[in-house]
Design a protein around this motif. Structure first.
Motif: not given
Length: 266
Positions: A13-32
């Motif tokens: 969770i970033d300081k602005d309260g939004l969720l951030s995840s992954g890197t350019e080579t990882t797939q964390n969503t259904w578009m995997d």
């Protein structure tokens, strides 16, 4: 700058309260789709549907805390959710393209933005100007008779046909071809807009569109269940003529979302 670390896959969770995840080579969503170490649709950072679902989770926890008389805990979840909602609306809406950023910094028009108005606790008020605007954009740019395109025609990288060898199919998987289960997401968004609408005449118009959607889904799939996989529905379709089915020939989430819609038939 990272906030609270949630996982070792760069999820926080970033300081602005939004969720951030992954890197350019990882797939964390259904578009995997991934080919070796190459992510076909890199969606690292602040992803629209993950943040919409995170807000829904926070409001669910707030509701549960209230049910169990945990007022201080409920107030805390409410405060976190309010900050998240404010930042979501400030950062994700792309006024120029009348849609939400798929990932902050990525303005490609994709269906994932519908999560923002389709959940039990939508992060964007469904009947608001923004809610209706992004729904209209998805209707115009993404909706087909078999589901929603994964990328709007005209966007960089758009591929309408699921065909070729394994690499070519993986490259097309989430780059324009239609996924059936997304019609359920579209249905839920429209239902939320209708339930949230206060103007009587506008609600009547929306209800007509809702009935059309159900009938169109029925007319489209009453034939398909006897085509590729007997008694079932395929994973995806080409997004342009000919609308040939592809992917898994019997896909559970395609079937479940179509049945959910057809259960509303009068």
């Amino acid at each position: 700058m990272k906030g609270i670390d949630l996982d070792n896959n760069n999820i926080y969770i970033d300081k602005d309260g939004l969720l951030s995840s992954g890197t350019e080579t990882t797939q964390n969503t259904w578009m995997d789709a991934k080919i070796d170490n190459f992510a076909v649709t890199p969606r690292n950072g602040k992803v629209v549907e993950l943040n919409a679902l995170w807000y829904n989770a926070l409001k669910t926890l707030e509701n549960l805390a209230n049910k169990f008389d945990e007022k201080s805990l409920a107030d805390n979840y409410k405060k976190i959710a309010a900050k998240h909602q404010k930042e979501f609306q400030n950062q994700f809406y792309n006024k120029k393209k009348k849609s939400l950023y798929d990932v902050i910094g990525d303005d490609k028009i994709r269906p994932n933005q519908l999560f923002s108005i389709s959940t039990t606790y939508p992060v964007i008020k469904p009947s608001s100007e923004i809610g209706k605007t992004i729904f209209k954009t998805c209707t115009t740019k993404l909706l087909t008779k078999y589901g929603l395109r994964t990328l709007a025609k005209g966007e960089e990288g758009y591929i309408p046909y699921y065909q070729g060898n394994a690499r070519e199919r993986d490259m097309a998987y989430h780059q324009g071809v239609v996924w059936v289960w997304l019609i359920g997401l579209y249905h839920d968004a429209l239902k939320n807009i209708i339930n949230d609408e206060k103007d009587r005449l506008e609600k009547e118009k929306l209800l007509i569109e809702y009935e059309k959607l159900i009938k169109n889904v029925y007319s489209s799939f009453k034939i398909e269940v006897y085509d590729v996989g007997i008694g079932s529905i395929s994973e995806l379709y080409n997004s342009q003529m000919p609308f040939i089915a592809g992917g898994t020939f019997a896909q559970a989430w395609s079937v479940s979302e179509v049945l959910k819609i057809l259960s509303k038939m009068k």
